[in-house]
Write a protein that holds these residues in place. Structure first.
Motif, mmCIF file in Angstrom:
data_model
loop_
_atom_site.group_PDB
_atom_site.id
_atom_site.type_symbol
_atom_site.label_atom_id
_atom_site.label_comp_id
_atom_site.label_asym_id
_atom_site.label_seq_id
_atom_site.Cartn_x
_atom_site.Cartn_y
_atom_site.Cartn_z
ATOM 1 N N PHE A 44 1.070 -1.139 0.113
ATOM 2 C CA PHE A 44 -0.131 0.033 0.186
ATOM 3 C C PHE A 44 0.774 1.118 -0.120
ATOM 4 O O PHE A 44 1.720 1.654 0.934
ATOM 5 C CB PHE A 44 -1.034 -0.087 1.259
ATOM 6 N N ASP A 45 0.998 1.888 -0.979
ATOM 7 C CA ASP A 45 1.815 2.952 -1.181
ATOM 8 C C ASP A 45 1.153 4.419 -1.504
ATOM 9 O O ASP A 45 0.278 4.439 -2.217
ATOM 10 C CB ASP A 45 2.744 2.817 -2.534
ATOM 11 N N ILE A 46 1.396 5.213 -0.417
ATOM 12 C CA ILE A 46 0.632 6.657 -0.172
ATOM 13 C C ILE A 46 1.419 7.582 -1.032
ATOM 14 O O ILE A 46 2.565 7.652 -0.712
ATOM 15 C CB ILE A 46 0.424 6.791 1.124
ATOM 16 N N ARG A 81 -3.436 6.824 -3.005
ATOM 17 C CA ARG A 81 -2.754 5.453 -3.172
ATOM 18 C C ARG A 81 -1.925 5.287 -4.652
ATOM 19 O O ARG A 81 -2.867 5.814 -5.645
ATOM 20 C CB ARG A 81 -3.690 4.431 -2.916
ATOM 21 N N GLN A 128 -0.588 2.533 -7.461
ATOM 22 C CA GLN A 128 -0.416 1.354 -8.051
ATOM 23 C C GLN A 128 0.332 1.009 -9.069
ATOM 24 O O GLN A 128 0.250 1.900 -9.947
ATOM 25 C CB GLN A 128 -1.674 0.898 -8.122
#
Length: 65
Positions: free
Chosen positions: A32-34, A50, A52
């Motif tokens: 989960f990349d913020i 986020r 992706q």
């Protein structure tokens, strides 16, 4: 509130500006990349942006009627 962590994986942290006390607010999964976040005016909600790596984009070229 701030994002803290590695380049590809961050969590939200809260820092009390008067005491300097820090508290981790989220413990998100490694995938989960913020990229960014926003907080509602009353502070009751947080929206996360986020990132992706794999996404699907489809272009539909429809014939004109």
């Amino acid at each position: 509130m701030l994002l803290r962590g590695e380049i590809q994986h961050k969590n939200l942290w809260l820092i009390d500006l008067e005491t300097g006390a820090e508290r981790q607010l989220t413990n998100l999964a490694p995938g989960f990349d913020i990229r960014d976040f926003d907080i509602s005016r009353d502070g009751s909600e947080v929206v996360l942006e986020r990132v992706q790596e794999r996404s699907e984009v489809v272009l539909l070229d429809l014939p004109r009627p």
